[in-house]
Design a protein around this motif. Sequence first.
Motif, PDB file in Angstrom:
ATOM      1  N   LEU A 304       0.824  -1.205   0.000  1.00 34.61           N
ATOM      2  CA  LEU A 304       0.000   0.000   0.000  1.00 34.61           C
ATOM      3  C   LEU A 304       0.863   1.262   0.000  1.00 34.61           C
ATOM      4  CD1 LEU A 304      -3.193   0.584   2.041  1.00 34.61           C
ATOM      5  CD2 LEU A 304      -1.357   2.237   2.239  1.00 34.61           C
ATOM      6  N   ASP A 305       1.913   1.269   0.832  1.00 34.55           N
ATOM      7  CA  ASP A 305       2.745   2.462   0.916  1.00 34.55           C
ATOM      8  C   ASP A 305       3.532   2.700  -0.364  1.00 34.55           C
ATOM      9  OD1 ASP A 305       4.142   0.147   1.381  1.00 34.55           O
ATOM     10  OD2 ASP A 305       5.438   0.978   2.930  1.00 34.55           O
ATOM     11  N   THR A 306       4.020   1.624  -0.987  1.00 36.04           N
ATOM     12  CA  THR A 306       4.778   1.754  -2.231  1.00 36.04           C
ATOM     13  C   THR A 306       3.907   2.304  -3.350  1.00 36.04           C
ATOM     14  OG1 THR A 306       6.182  -0.109  -1.602  1.00 36.04           O
ATOM     15  CG2 THR A 306       6.174   0.511  -3.921  1.00 36.04           C
ATOM     16  N   VAL A 307       2.699   1.724  -3.507  1.00 33.60           N
ATOM     17  CA  VAL A 307       1.786   2.179  -4.554  1.00 33.60           C
ATOM     18  C   VAL A 307       1.367   3.628  -4.305  1.00 33.60           C
ATOM     19  CG1 VAL A 307      -0.491   1.822  -5.585  1.00 33.60           C
ATOM     20  CG2 VAL A 307       0.961  -0.140  -5.055  1.00 33.60           C
ATOM     21  N   ALA A 308       1.167   3.999  -3.029  1.00 33.87           N
ATOM     22  CA  ALA A 308       0.777   5.376  -2.716  1.00 33.87           C
ATOM     23  C   ALA A 308       1.846   6.366  -3.154  1.00 33.87           C
ATOM     24  CB  ALA A 308       0.510   5.506  -1.218  1.00 33.87           C
ATOM     25  N   ILE A 309       3.108   6.022  -2.928  1.00 32.94           N
ATOM     26  CA  ILE A 309       4.203   6.909  -3.326  1.00 32.94           C
ATOM     27  C   ILE A 309       4.249   7.068  -4.834  1.00 32.94           C
ATOM     28  CG2 ILE A 309       6.718   7.111  -3.403  1.00 32.94           C
ATOM     29  CD1 ILE A 309       6.795   5.780  -0.652  1.00 32.94           C
ATOM     30  N   ILE A 310       4.078   5.948  -5.564  1.00 36.70           N
ATOM     31  CA  ILE A 310       4.123   6.003  -7.025  1.00 36.70           C
ATOM     32  C   ILE A 310       2.926   6.773  -7.578  1.00 36.70           C
ATOM     33  CG2 ILE A 310       4.014   4.592  -9.128  1.00 36.70           C
ATOM     34  CD1 ILE A 310       5.583   2.451  -7.622  1.00 36.70           C
ATOM     35  N   ALA A 311       1.752   6.559  -6.972  1.00 36.00           N
ATOM     36  CA  ALA A 311       0.543   7.213  -7.480  1.00 36.00           C
ATOM     37  C   ALA A 311       0.525   8.713  -7.208  1.00 36.00           C
ATOM     38  CB  ALA A 311      -0.689   6.555  -6.854  1.00 36.00           C
ATOM     39  N   ALA A 312       1.229   9.144  -6.152  1.00 35.75           N
ATOM     40  CA  ALA A 312       1.144  10.540  -5.723  1.00 35.75           C
ATOM     41  C   ALA A 312       1.559  11.522  -6.804  1.00 35.75           C
ATOM     42  CB  ALA A 312       1.995  10.749  -4.468  1.00 35.75           C
ATOM     43  N   GLY A 313       2.551  11.175  -7.594  1.00 35.62           N
ATOM     44  CA  GLY A 313       3.028  12.126  -8.592  1.00 35.62           C
ATOM     45  C   GLY A 313       2.585  11.839  -9.999  1.00 35.62           C
ATOM     46  N   SER A 314       1.554  10.989 -10.148  1.00 39.74           N
ATOM     47  CA  SER A 314       1.174  10.566 -11.502  1.00 39.74           C
ATOM     48  C   SER A 314      -0.200  11.057 -11.941  1.00 39.74           C
ATOM     49  CB  SER A 314       1.223   9.037 -11.598  1.00 39.74           C
ATOM     50  OG  SER A 314       0.447   8.439 -10.594  1.00 39.74           O
ATOM     51  N   GLY A 315      -0.887  11.835 -11.100  1.00 38.28           N
ATOM     52  CA  GLY A 315      -2.147  12.433 -11.500  1.00 38.28           C
ATOM     53  C   GLY A 315      -3.309  11.464 -11.614  1.00 38.28           C
ATOM     54  N   VAL A 316      -3.273  10.344 -10.890  1.00 38.94           N
ATOM     55  CA  VAL A 316      -4.349   9.363 -10.976  1.00 38.94           C
ATOM     56  C   VAL A 316      -5.409   9.670  -9.921  1.00 38.94           C
ATOM     57  CG1 VAL A 316      -2.778   7.596 -11.843  1.00 38.94           C
ATOM     58  CG2 VAL A 316      -3.186   7.784  -9.381  1.00 38.94           C
ATOM     59  N   ASP A 317      -6.499   8.897  -9.952  1.00 39.15           N
ATOM     60  CA  ASP A 317      -7.556   9.025  -8.951  1.00 39.15           C
ATOM     61  C   ASP A 317      -7.066   8.370  -7.662  1.00 39.15           C
ATOM     62  OD1 ASP A 317      -9.791   8.967  -7.373  1.00 39.15           O
ATOM     63  OD2 ASP A 317     -11.133   8.199  -8.916  1.00 39.15           O
ATOM     64  N   MET A 318      -6.470   9.169  -6.769  1.00 40.08           N
ATOM     65  CA  MET A 318      -5.845   8.629  -5.567  1.00 40.08           C
ATOM     66  C   MET A 318      -6.858   7.945  -4.650  1.00 40.08           C
ATOM     67  SD  MET A 318      -2.569   8.714  -5.027  1.00 40.08           S
ATOM     68  CE  MET A 318      -2.397   8.798  -3.244  1.00 40.08           C
ATOM     69  N   SER A 319      -8.092   8.483  -4.563  1.00 35.48           N
ATOM     70  CA  SER A 319      -9.071   7.897  -3.651  1.00 35.48           C
ATOM     71  C   SER A 319      -9.418   6.470  -4.064  1.00 35.48           C
ATOM     72  CB  SER A 319     -10.332   8.756  -3.588  1.00 35.48           C
ATOM     73  OG  SER A 319     -10.975   8.801  -4.852  1.00 35.48           O
ATOM     74  N   PHE A 320      -9.582   6.236  -5.372  1.00 40.10           N
ATOM     75  CA  PHE A 320      -9.909   4.891  -5.842  1.00 40.10           C
ATOM     76  C   PHE A 320      -8.724   3.954  -5.672  1.00 40.10           C
ATOM     77  CE2 PHE A 320     -10.419   1.541  -9.034  1.00 40.10           C
ATOM     78  CZ  PHE A 320     -11.710   1.109  -8.740  1.00 40.10           C
ATOM     79  N   VAL A 321      -7.526   4.431  -5.990  1.00 42.39           N
ATOM     80  CA  VAL A 321      -6.322   3.608  -5.837  1.00 42.39           C
ATOM     81  C   VAL A 321      -6.149   3.181  -4.382  1.00 42.39           C
ATOM     82  CG1 VAL A 321      -3.802   3.582  -5.991  1.00 42.39           C
ATOM     83  CG2 VAL A 321      -5.147   4.582  -7.846  1.00 42.39           C
ATOM     84  N   MET A 322      -6.240   4.136  -3.465  1.00 41.04           N
ATOM     85  CA  MET A 322      -6.052   3.821  -2.056  1.00 41.04           C
ATOM     86  C   MET A 322      -7.193   2.961  -1.515  1.00 41.04           C
ATOM     87  SD  MET A 322      -3.174   4.999  -1.357  1.00 41.04           S
ATOM     88  CE  MET A 322      -3.199   4.680   0.395  1.00 41.04           C
ATOM     89  N   ALA A 323      -8.415   3.172  -2.062  1.00 39.94           N
ATOM     90  CA  ALA A 323      -9.543   2.351  -1.631  1.00 39.94           C
ATOM     91  C   ALA A 323      -9.304   0.883  -1.965  1.00 39.94           C
ATOM     92  CB  ALA A 323     -10.830   2.844  -2.294  1.00 39.94           C
ATOM     93  N   MET A 324      -8.899   0.625  -3.192  1.00 37.57           N
ATOM     94  CA  MET A 324      -8.649  -0.746  -3.623  1.00 37.57           C
ATOM     95  C   MET A 324      -7.500  -1.371  -2.835  1.00 37.57           C
ATOM     96  SD  MET A 324     -10.764  -1.787  -5.998  1.00 37.57           S
ATOM     97  CE  MET A 324      -9.850  -3.123  -6.744  1.00 37.57           C
TER      98      MET A 324
END
Length: 353
Positions: A304-324
């Motif tokens: 979870l922490d690794t994906v959160a770091i990668i997603a943070a700077g990529s402009g994705v839907d963070m709420s859905f990513v973190m939810a999954m």
Amino acid sequence: MAERSPIFQWVILLTLSLLLSLVMLHFHIPAAMLLGPMVVGVTMSLFGATVRIDNRFFISSQAILGCMIAQNLSSSILVSLAANWPIVLSILLATLFASGMSGWLLVRFSNLPGTTGAWGSSPGGAAAMVAMSEEYGADVRLVAFMQYLRVLFVAGSAALVVRIAMGGEAQSVVQELIWFPPLGWDFVATLALAAIAGWLGRRLRFPSGTMLFPMLIGAGLHAGDVLTIQLPEWLLAMAYAFIGWSVGLRFNRAVFLLALRTLPQIVISILALMSLCALMALALTKVLDMDFLTAYLATSPGGLDTVAIIAAGSGVDMSFVMAMQTLRLFSILMTGPAMAKFISRHAPRKAEN
């Protein structure tokens, strides 16, 4: 190494762990503050080091990890899950089934013990899986080897997908770390949460209660704005280091050789799980109005922490990513023990054939 004094060994362990972790951070390697101490611990153990980490530090680090997971939870995650629950549930069940099959096949076609294969193939938070696995009879050294090898594979592929998807607009996906932020009462309350909830979970003999109680209680307090969990980077680094050393210093040559012998099977299982998750991400883009990058990071079998770091700077839907990612982590934490027991009892062993 064995003939050296314990003080000398501790100095070498601390110095090399710090240096390797800083090098890994410089090259943006995920979980650097855990991998560095673990690699140094493994190397020193193979050369005969005799120092060991007191189990109380390992237990305390589990409680800190529970607070760290709770810190990533928010009410927006529940909203995102509720809005897409049929798709989320389908992907969750498919991932759990795939990880279970991966663990079963690893036990069937390698010399890995059943519980070790199950925990090592679980696509949850790597540090959480390592911390929990020991309580269920798994070889924590092999679990760590499998989990962090997958983290490296997933992080590398995710970074590559981000680069391809964003092209020249790709940004650095590594968050700037603030090692010594100003601390207040929230920090004191967080330590109290870790100590009291961790003690309660252990006192009640709840499975993995040292980590689960701080995580569940902390998530409720954090999502309800009752408590702002504050975990400075230096404290997380200490928790990661204690877990890394606890695992690494237990390695011996027999375990290391077993890890090398099973490496082809482990790599194949990692690539198969990653491929399945990528196919589910592609299916998500067809069912929901969602870009592939968001879907890929949401289904990616990394921590979870690794994906959160990668997603943070990529402009994705963070709420859905973190939810999954969060729902899958909770599901793995809750179903992991039962799955490990089932695989251990029912998967036929290669050695028996």
